[in-house]
Scaffold this active site. Structure first.
Site, short mmCIF file in Angstrom:
data_model
loop_
_atom_site.label_atom_id
_atom_site.label_comp_id
_atom_site.label_asym_id
_atom_site.label_seq_id
_atom_site.Cartn_x
_atom_site.Cartn_y
_atom_site.Cartn_z
N SER A 110 0.82 -1.21 0.00
CA SER A 110 0.00 0.00 0.00
C SER A 110 0.86 1.26 0.00
O SER A 110 1.97 1.29 0.54
CB SER A 110 -0.89 0.01 1.24
OG SER A 110 -1.59 1.23 1.37
N TYR A 132 -2.55 5.43 -3.99
CA TYR A 132 -3.56 6.45 -3.71
C TYR A 132 -3.10 7.74 -4.37
O TYR A 132 -1.92 8.12 -4.24
CB TYR A 132 -3.72 6.68 -2.20
CG TYR A 132 -4.49 5.61 -1.47
CD1 TYR A 132 -5.82 5.33 -1.80
CD2 TYR A 132 -3.91 4.90 -0.43
CE1 TYR A 132 -6.54 4.36 -1.12
CE2 TYR A 132 -4.62 3.93 0.26
CZ TYR A 132 -5.93 3.66 -0.09
OH TYR A 132 -6.64 2.70 0.58
N THR A 158 -6.17 2.77 -6.59
CA THR A 158 -7.42 2.68 -5.84
C THR A 158 -8.21 3.96 -6.04
O THR A 158 -7.70 5.05 -5.81
CB THR A 158 -7.14 2.44 -4.35
OG1 THR A 158 -6.50 1.17 -4.20
CG2 THR A 158 -8.43 2.44 -3.54
N LYS A 233 -8.68 -0.38 -8.98
CA LYS A 233 -9.35 -1.07 -7.86
C LYS A 233 -10.43 -0.18 -7.27
O LYS A 233 -10.19 1.00 -6.97
CB LYS A 233 -8.32 -1.42 -6.79
CG LYS A 233 -8.89 -2.10 -5.55
CD LYS A 233 -7.79 -2.44 -4.57
CE LYS A 233 -8.32 -3.13 -3.33
NZ LYS A 233 -9.09 -2.22 -2.46
N HIS A 257 -14.06 -1.88 -1.09
CA HIS A 257 -13.06 -1.56 -0.05
C HIS A 257 -13.36 -2.32 1.24
O HIS A 257 -13.17 -1.80 2.35
CB HIS A 257 -13.03 -0.06 0.21
CG HIS A 257 -11.66 0.48 0.50
ND1 HIS A 257 -10.86 1.01 -0.48
CD2 HIS A 257 -10.93 0.56 1.66
CE1 HIS A 257 -9.71 1.41 0.06
NE2 HIS A 257 -9.74 1.14 1.35
#
Length: 382
Positions: A110, A132, A158, A233, A257
């Site tokens: 992540s 992100y 995402t 995603k 999520h």
């Protein structure tokens, strides 16, 4: 009666992890947004999917091997991105990435990893980088370049977090990160460590860092910026899936999520068939949200998915036993998938994707004591 102390299911790991972790950290990983309606719906939707097994098939060499993004994998599974894994074990993402490598599946690190990208990649195996989009476009693209330089094999953008959903458990706990855990990949003046008022410090930090103005133009910019495969995603609408394919994505992750963003969003397993139909084989489609067993993986394959992302169960394993616990979770998943595939008459993943499914209506429950209805989609095959 003798009972083995070794966990035999993801649920066993869940129970053990809930007993080990401090309550506020357990709530952070276990909770959803709002009334947690979608969190519950993810499991209910999978439980409504029944498989129509084939018989008189030679499954003596049943294989769970497949490919994801064109690369061979031992299971049609990737480790889902989960933030701040040092909350659950001191080794954090180092341990889970090594477990994924041992199991022969990709690990998704992540943006909010508590271990730097480079150290995760050094653990070995195939690593995808989950992105992100930050308020600072240049910083975002620098992250992409850094992931490429480290050796990541895909970028997973995402798109369902313009800000963090209202996770009431975290709000009530006024949840903040402990001092030893931080977002190791981003330089930030904001902090997720300081409680301020009746709020989650982690949610406040996210709102300060993430770009709520994210649009399709960012996906186009990312696609032009990297030669790595791009995965998007957080899609649930087939119209968005069609548009993502038009933008050249290599894969779509159907995801809400884990029930942590829009409460009352459609369950992933319910959204999956319409997205499979919209995509028409032009890119891979993976299912995220609610996967707990090898049987769930087989359900996703039978509904048309290329594979799945596994999130919370891997964290439960990490919390209980570090790398060894995470490996045990993945070995159990492999055993369960192999067993389910063989009993369903599937010699390989391609055969699993040809299985027919029968669905209970949403008003029925497989555990509710009512007679099961006849097949709803018995003629459906993907």
């Amino acid at each position: 009666m003798h009972r083995s102390a070794e966990p035999e299911t993801a649920a066993d790991f869940e129970s053990a992890a809930s007993a080990l972790l401090p309550p506020e950290i357990w709530d952070f990983v276990a909770g959803g947004s709002g009334a947690e309606t979608t969190l519950a719906a993810n499991r209910a939707a999978l439980d409504r999917v029944f498989l129509v097994p084939r018989v008189l098939q030679d499954v003596s060499s049943c294989s769970t091997r497949s490919t994801l993004l064109g690369r061979p994998v031992e299971l049609p599974v990737a480790a889902a991105p989960v933030a701040y894994q040092r909350l659950f074990h001191p080794d954090g993402e180092r341990a889970t990435s090594r477990a994924a490598a041992s199991a022969g599946i990709p690990f998704t690190v992540s943006t909010l990893s508590s271990v730097p990208i480079e150290q995760v990649v050094e653990a070995g195996g195939s690593v995808w980088f989950q992105l992100y989009w930050l308020r600072d476009d240049a910083a975002t693209l620098d992250l992409v370049r850094r992931a490429e330089a480290a050796g990541c094999e895909a970028i997973v953008l995402t798109v369902d977090v313009p800000w963090m959903g209202r996770r009431l458990r975290d709000i009530r706990n006024r949840f903040a990160l402990p001092a030893h855990v931080r977002a190791a990949n981003i330089a930030t003046t904001a902090t997720a460590h300081e409680r301020a008022g009746a709020a989650s410090a982690v949610a406040t930090h996210t709102s300060q860092e993430f770009a709520s103005r994210l649009t399709w133009a960012a996906l186009a910019r990312l696609r032009a910026h990297t030669d790595l495969p791009v995965v998007i995603k957080g899609l649930l609408a087939p119209e968005d899936a069609e548009r993502a394919v038009d933008h050249g994505v290599n894969a779509i992750v159907v995801s809400n999520h884990g029930g942590r963003q829009l409460d009352a969003a459609v369950a992933g397993a319910d959204a999956l068939p319409d997205i499979i139909e919209a995509v028409r084989g032009r890119c891979e489609v993976l299912l995220d949200s609610g996967i707990r067993s090898g049987t769930d993986v087989l359900r996703a394959l039978a509904l048309g998915a290329s594979g799945v992302l596994l999130g919370r169960p891997l964290i439960w394993g990490l919390a209980v036993g570090g790398e060894r616990g995470a490996i045990r979770v993945l070995r159990l998943l492999e055993t369960e998938l192999h067993d389910a595939m063989g009993l369903a008459g599937c010699e390989n993943v391609a055969a699993a994707r040809r299985l027919r499914t029968s669905r209970l209506p949403a008003t029925h429950s497989a555990r509710g004591g009512e007679p099961l209805p006849g097949p709803v989609q018995a003629g459906t095959s993907y």
